[in-house]
Design a protein around this motif. Structure first.
Motif, PDB file in Angstrom:
ATOM      1  N   THR A  38      -4.876   5.923  -6.465  1.00 51.20           N
ATOM      2  CA  THR A  38      -5.373   5.624  -5.117  1.00 51.20           C
ATOM      3  C   THR A  38      -5.808   4.158  -5.064  1.00 51.20           C
ATOM      4  N   SER A  39      -6.124   3.732  -3.860  1.00 52.58           N
ATOM      5  CA  SER A  39      -6.275   2.298  -3.601  1.00 52.58           C
ATOM      6  C   SER A  39      -7.530   1.653  -4.199  1.00 52.58           C
ATOM      7  N   THR A  40      -8.698   2.179  -3.855  1.00 49.30           N
ATOM      8  CA  THR A  40      -9.929   1.491  -4.261  1.00 49.30           C
ATOM      9  C   THR A  40      -9.991   1.272  -5.773  1.00 49.30           C
ATOM     10  N   GLY A  44      -5.845  -9.576   4.157  1.00 47.90           N
ATOM     11  CA  GLY A  44      -5.284  -8.243   4.357  1.00 47.90           C
ATOM     12  C   GLY A  44      -6.200  -7.135   3.884  1.00 47.90           C
ATOM     13  N   LYS A  45      -5.586  -6.048   3.419  1.00 42.99           N
ATOM     14  CA  LYS A  45      -6.383  -4.869   3.052  1.00 42.99           C
ATOM     15  C   LYS A  45      -7.333  -5.170   1.900  1.00 42.99           C
ATOM     16  N   TRP A  46      -8.577  -4.789   2.071  1.00 44.99           N
ATOM     17  CA  TRP A  46      -9.599  -5.044   1.056  1.00 44.99           C
ATOM     18  C   TRP A  46      -9.944  -3.738   0.338  1.00 44.99           C
ATOM     19  N   HIS A  47     -10.646  -2.847   0.993  1.00 51.86           N
ATOM     20  CA  HIS A  47     -10.958  -1.503   0.479  1.00 51.86           C
ATOM     21  C   HIS A  47     -11.830  -1.484  -0.767  1.00 51.86           C
ATOM     22  N   LEU A  48     -12.721  -2.491  -0.864  1.00 51.94           N
ATOM     23  CA  LEU A  48     -13.672  -2.512  -1.972  1.00 51.94           C
ATOM     24  C   LEU A  48     -15.099  -2.585  -1.447  1.00 51.94           C
ATOM     25  N   TYR A  85      -5.425  19.410  -1.594  1.00 50.55           N
ATOM     26  CA  TYR A  85      -5.528  20.367  -0.507  1.00 50.55           C
ATOM     27  C   TYR A  85      -4.731  19.937   0.718  1.00 50.55           C
ATOM     28  N   TRP A  86      -4.848  18.636   1.092  1.00 49.06           N
ATOM     29  CA  TRP A  86      -4.254  18.180   2.338  1.00 49.06           C
ATOM     30  C   TRP A  86      -2.767  17.858   2.225  1.00 49.06           C
ATOM     31  N   THR A  87      -2.437  17.092   1.177  1.00 48.88           N
ATOM     32  CA  THR A  87      -1.042  16.614   1.089  1.00 48.88           C
ATOM     33  C   THR A  87      -0.135  17.583   0.349  1.00 48.88           C
ATOM     34  N   GLY A 125      -7.106  16.039   8.579  1.00 51.17           N
ATOM     35  CA  GLY A 125      -8.245  15.124   8.791  1.00 51.17           C
ATOM     36  C   GLY A 125      -7.980  14.226   9.987  1.00 51.17           C
ATOM     37  N   HIS A 126      -8.329  12.962   9.848  1.00 50.52           N
ATOM     38  CA  HIS A 126      -8.017  11.949  10.878  1.00 50.52           C
ATOM     39  C   HIS A 126      -8.299  12.440  12.305  1.00 50.52           C
ATOM     40  N   ASN A 127      -9.471  13.019  12.511  1.00 48.15           N
ATOM     41  CA  ASN A 127      -9.758  13.502  13.870  1.00 48.15           C
ATOM     42  C   ASN A 127     -11.083  12.978  14.413  1.00 48.15           C
ATOM     43  N   GLY A 179       3.135  11.934  -6.975  1.00 47.73           N
ATOM     44  CA  GLY A 179       3.119  10.849  -5.991  1.00 47.73           C
ATOM     45  C   GLY A 179       1.698  10.331  -5.925  1.00 47.73           C
ATOM     46  N   LYS A 180       1.379   9.610  -4.873  1.00 46.80           N
ATOM     47  CA  LYS A 180       0.002   9.152  -4.655  1.00 46.80           C
ATOM     48  C   LYS A 180      -0.971  10.290  -5.009  1.00 46.80           C
ATOM     49  N   TYR A 181      -2.068   9.982  -5.593  1.00 44.10           N
ATOM     50  CA  TYR A 181      -3.144  10.921  -5.996  1.00 44.10           C
ATOM     51  C   TYR A 181      -2.901  11.574  -7.361  1.00 44.10           C
ATOM     52  N   ASP A 219       0.841  -1.198   0.000  1.00 42.32           N
ATOM     53  CA  ASP A 219       0.000   0.000   0.000  1.00 42.32           C
ATOM     54  C   ASP A 219       0.878   1.250   0.000  1.00 42.32           C
ATOM     55  N   ASP A 220       0.744   2.077  -1.011  1.00 38.72           N
ATOM     56  CA  ASP A 220       1.439   3.377  -1.064  1.00 38.72           C
ATOM     57  C   ASP A 220       2.963   3.240  -1.105  1.00 38.72           C
ATOM     58  N   LEU A 221       3.440   2.133  -1.603  1.00 36.58           N
ATOM     59  CA  LEU A 221       4.892   1.935  -1.679  1.00 36.58           C
ATOM     60  C   LEU A 221       5.415   2.571  -2.968  1.00 36.58           C
ATOM     61  N   ILE A 250       2.598   0.279   3.320  1.00 35.89           N
ATOM     62  CA  ILE A 250       3.110   1.225   4.274  1.00 35.89           C
ATOM     63  C   ILE A 250       2.166   2.447   4.408  1.00 35.89           C
ATOM     64  N   HIS A 251       0.855   2.125   4.411  1.00 31.64           N
ATOM     65  CA  HIS A 251      -0.165   3.168   4.532  1.00 31.64           C
ATOM     66  C   HIS A 251      -0.149   3.774   5.943  1.00 31.64           C
ATOM     67  N   VAL A 252      -0.631   5.001   6.069  1.00 34.13           N
ATOM     68  CA  VAL A 252      -0.796   5.598   7.397  1.00 34.13           C
ATOM     69  C   VAL A 252      -2.009   4.999   8.098  1.00 34.13           C
ATOM     70  N   VAL A 266      -6.246   1.164   7.204  1.00 31.72           N
ATOM     71  CA  VAL A 266      -5.981   1.145   8.649  1.00 31.72           C
ATOM     72  C   VAL A 266      -6.303   2.477   9.316  1.00 31.72           C
ATOM     73  N   ASP A 267      -6.519   3.526   8.522  1.00 28.78           N
ATOM     74  CA  ASP A 267      -6.900   4.794   9.151  1.00 28.78           C
ATOM     75  C   ASP A 267      -8.412   5.027   9.121  1.00 28.78           C
ATOM     76  N   ARG A 268      -9.172   4.001   8.726  1.00 26.38           N
ATOM     77  CA  ARG A 268     -10.638   4.140   8.671  1.00 26.38           C
ATOM     78  C   ARG A 268     -11.303   3.120   9.584  1.00 26.38           C
ATOM     79  N   VAL A 269     -12.361   3.548  10.272  1.00 32.31           N
ATOM     80  CA  VAL A 269     -13.135   2.602  11.079  1.00 32.31           C
ATOM     81  C   VAL A 269     -13.994   1.744  10.142  1.00 32.31           C
ATOM     82  N   ASP A 309       3.759  12.828   3.889  1.00 33.15           N
ATOM     83  CA  ASP A 309       2.785  13.143   4.944  1.00 33.15           C
ATOM     84  C   ASP A 309       1.393  12.840   4.398  1.00 33.15           C
ATOM     85  N   ASP A 310       0.778  11.785   4.909  1.00 35.52           N
ATOM     86  CA  ASP A 310      -0.576  11.461   4.429  1.00 35.52           C
ATOM     87  C   ASP A 310      -1.604  11.638   5.542  1.00 35.52           C
ATOM     88  N   GLY A 311      -1.306  12.550   6.480  1.00 35.63           N
ATOM     89  CA  GLY A 311      -2.361  12.897   7.426  1.00 35.63           C
ATOM     90  C   GLY A 311      -2.050  12.681   8.891  1.00 35.63           C
TER      91      GLY A 311
HETATM   92  C1  NG6 Z   1      -7.318  10.254   2.137  1.00 28.40           C
HETATM   93  C2  NG6 Z   1      -6.696  10.261   3.521  1.00 28.40           C
HETATM   94  C3  NG6 Z   1      -5.407   9.492   3.473  1.00 28.40           C
HETATM   95  C4  NG6 Z   1      -5.650   8.113   2.929  1.00 28.40           C
HETATM   96  C5  NG6 Z   1      -6.349   8.176   1.581  1.00 28.40           C
HETATM   97  C6  NG6 Z   1      -6.689   6.828   1.021  1.00 28.40           C
HETATM   98  C7  NG6 Z   1      -7.076  12.310   4.852  1.00 28.40           C
HETATM   99  C8  NG6 Z   1      -6.570  13.664   5.186  1.00 28.40           C
HETATM  100  N1  NG6 Z   1      -6.391  11.642   3.942  1.00 28.40           N
HETATM  101  O1  NG6 Z   1      -8.523  10.921   2.158  1.00 28.40           O
HETATM  102  O2  NG6 Z   1      -4.832   9.428   4.744  1.00 28.40           O
HETATM  103  O3  NG6 Z   1      -6.424   7.363   3.818  1.00 28.40           O
HETATM  104  O4  NG6 Z   1      -7.528   8.922   1.711  1.00 28.40           O
HETATM  105  O5  NG6 Z   1      -5.541   6.117   0.729  1.00 28.40           O
HETATM  106  O6  NG6 Z   1      -8.057  11.849   5.412  1.00 28.40           O
HETATM  107  S1  NG6 Z   1      -5.611   4.841  -0.179  1.00 28.40           S
HETATM  108  O7  NG6 Z   1      -4.232   4.464  -0.416  1.00 28.40           O
HETATM  109  O8  NG6 Z   1      -6.312   3.836   0.582  1.00 28.40           O
HETATM  110  O9  NG6 Z   1      -6.277   5.221  -1.406  1.00 28.40           O
END
Ligand code: NG6
Ligand code: CA
Length: 519
Positions: free
Chosen positions: A89-91, A142-146, A470-472, A229-231, A368-370, A50-52, A286-288, A179-182, A345-347
């Motif tokens: 991006t991943s999905t 592992g990571k699904w995201h679909l 905007y964020w990254t 984000g991530h709050n 880079g990513k995005y 992821d994000d390598l 190596i995702h955040v 891993v950064d999403r519930v 820096d991804d958040g």
């Molecule tokens: C973004 C997230 C980022 C990451 C990405 C998806 C913020 C600020 N940034 O919206 O951290 O989760 O989505 O990454 O929330 S991916 O590799 O799964 O596509």
């Protein structure tokens, strides 16, 4: 019945006898197993990190971090320098791989929230279905995201269906989104692992649910601060995207995720060692948030982003060792790659920038990513299959969209009508036997801006989406004017030469329009 033999010596005699029996049985059966194995269709393991970035591995020239296991894989296989993920991006990348259809042909393929419905239609003949048609055992770890479940709310307290098992995987052990999403739980064959029915899970991406602290309201409780984000709900001290409550006993421990999914992958391989199998593995690394296990923490000297690269390398080593110990290495095509390019820096405030120490995740590439620029989708891609691949480095154009049709060819499985509409068969390129590669590759950025590479030329279609994420602060590659780069002289895409080359620009634009209209 009483025995006159003392218990202890009875056990040791039994152990001796059974080990003699085992040795002889193993001897003959393992020779037989070797033969059977060679006669069988090759196993396929596809590992999506992821994000390598293409600059994150020592086999791709990184000098500040060492990845000995992945380097060994590269040394024994085909290592591509011009291979692409379908998307930045991943999905969408994962969607493209598993369906063989460009993700931008379907509406809901943007970055999926953790309570998204399954975005692959269950009638779609996926890559996993293709392997099942050929009699393979199939699994995803592992990571699904679909997405999971039907349109509307995903109910994590019941058996969730549809799930990966509804689209061709016999076995599923997954992280639902990122891993950064519930929700921060594992799902195994449709059920949340270790869920206590008396503590049901509620998830929302619209508003706070329950009374668990959030990063926004209780910043003093977080151990890893967000930078963007991530709050929302804090889980294990880390504020995430989205809110959840309940399911305490099911929550994952971030530092153990690599161990847990590696163990599940090894178990799947071991369980299916006597039949042909397809394993699709998505690492969270190596995702955040980048949370290394204590045995990797602080070991790279580059902060946690470097540490989780070491952890990822360990994972790949474990998979390779498992294949070695089961004598499956020769007849297993092991593909290692990334879902999209790197981001620093991804958040989260994890000092990824401050501690780079001269490391260059993007290599020489822009964005880079995005991004629609090269670092968005030009990813590391390694394919090892000792029985069918001679080690080499390849500059041929290759896209992950072609993995589906190429693997079907590898195992001689005809595609079902309508399956994998955008996937072209380039098996010989994948196996390093043919340097021609794909005629053109299409790249997609965060905003669905498309780019097309043909030969040395790269065209990026005009777009009115923002230039910068905007964020990254990542350059997205969006410009209101068409862009054209000569990758042979300007691989870093510094100079837009569209105006000087109107003919080529128009030709590539027309080709892209044609592909968009197809199917
Ligand atoms: C973004 C997230 C980022 C990451 C990405 C998806 C913020 C600020 N940034 O919206 O951290 O989760 O989505 O990454 O929330 S991916 O590799 O799964 O596509
Ligand atoms: Ca990713």
């Amino acid at each position: 019945m009483k025995s006159s033999i003392p218990i202890q010596s009875m056990f040791s005699n039994m152990a001796l006898l059974s080990s003699i029996a085992l040795v002889s049985a193993c001897g003959s059966s393992s020779q037989k197993a070797d033969k059977d194995q060679q006669a069988r269709k090759p196993n396929v393991i596809y590992i999506f990190s992821d994000d390598l970035g293409i600059g994150d591995l020592s086999c791709y020239g990184a000098t500040k971090v060492r990845t000995p296991h992945i380097d060994r894989l590269a040394g024994q296989g085909v290592q591509f320098t011009n291979a692409y993920a379908t998307s930045a991006t991943s999905t969408p990348s994962r969607f493209g791989l598993l369906t063989g259809m460009y993700p931008w042909r379907q509406q809901n393929t943007g970055i999926a929230p953790g309570n998204s419905e399954l975005i692959i239609d269950t009638t779609c003949v996926t890559l996993a279905d293709m392997f099942k048609d050929a009699g393979y055992a199939t699994g995803v770890v592992g990571k699904w995201h679909l997405g999971l479940g039907p349109r509307g709310e995903t109910d994590f307290n019941q058996r969730i269906t549809p799930n990966a098992q509804s689209i061709g995987f016999d076995y599923e052990f997954i992280i639902p989104a990122t891993v950064d999403r519930v929700p921060c739980v594992y799902v195994e064959n449709g059920r949340v692992v270790n869920l206590d029915p008396n503590d049901p899970i509620t998830v929302s991406y619209e508003q706070k649910v329950g009374d668990w602290p959030t990063g926004e309201e209780n910043p003093e409780l977080v151990t890893l601060k967000p930078s963007q984000g991530h709050n929302n709900t804090i889980i294990n001290g880390i504020p995430r995207i989205g809110w959840m409550t309940g399911g305490r006993s099911a929550l994952w421990k971030d530092e153990d995720i690599a161990d847990v999914i590696t163990e599940k992958a090894k178990k799947f391989i071991t369980l299916h060692k006597n039949e042909s199998f397809f394993l699709y593995m998505g690492t969270q690394d190596i995702h955040v948030p980048r949370v290394p296990h204590p045995r990797f923490a602080g070991k790279s000297g580059l902060g946690t982003r470097g540490d989780v690269i070491l952890q990822l390398d360990w994972t790949i080593g474990e998979i390779m060792n498992t294949l070695d110990s089961l004598k499956l290495t020769d007849n297993t095509l092991l593909i290692f790659t990334s879902d999209n390019g790197p981001v620093i820096d991804d958040g989260y405030q994890d000092e990824a920038f401050e501690r780079l120490n001269g490391h260059t995740p993007m290599g020489i590439y822009r964005g880079g990513k995005y991004s629609a620029y090269e670092a968005g989708t030009r990813i590391p891609f390694i394919a090892r299959w000792p029985a069918g691949i001679k080690p080499s480095k390849q500059q041929s154009l290759f896209s992950q969209i072609d993995v589906y049709a190429s693997l079907a060819k590898l195992i001689n499985q005809p595609l079902r009508p309508g399956a994998a509409p955008d996937s072209q068969e380039h098996l010989n390129t994948l196996l390093g036997k043919d340097e021609r590669g794909r005629e053109y590759v299409i790249q997609q950025n965060l905003n669905n801006t498309l780019a097309l590479i043909r030969g040395n030329w790269k065209y990026i279609e005009p777009s009115n989406s923002p230039r910068i994420e905007y964020w990254t602060k990542m350059e997205l590659g969006n410009e209101p004017e068409a862009q054209l780069y000569d990758l042979s002289t300007d691989p870093s895409e510094t100079t837009n030469v569209a105006r000087q080359n109107p003919g080529i620009t128009a030709e590539l634009s027309t080709l892209l329009q044609k592909v968009k209209r197809e199917k």
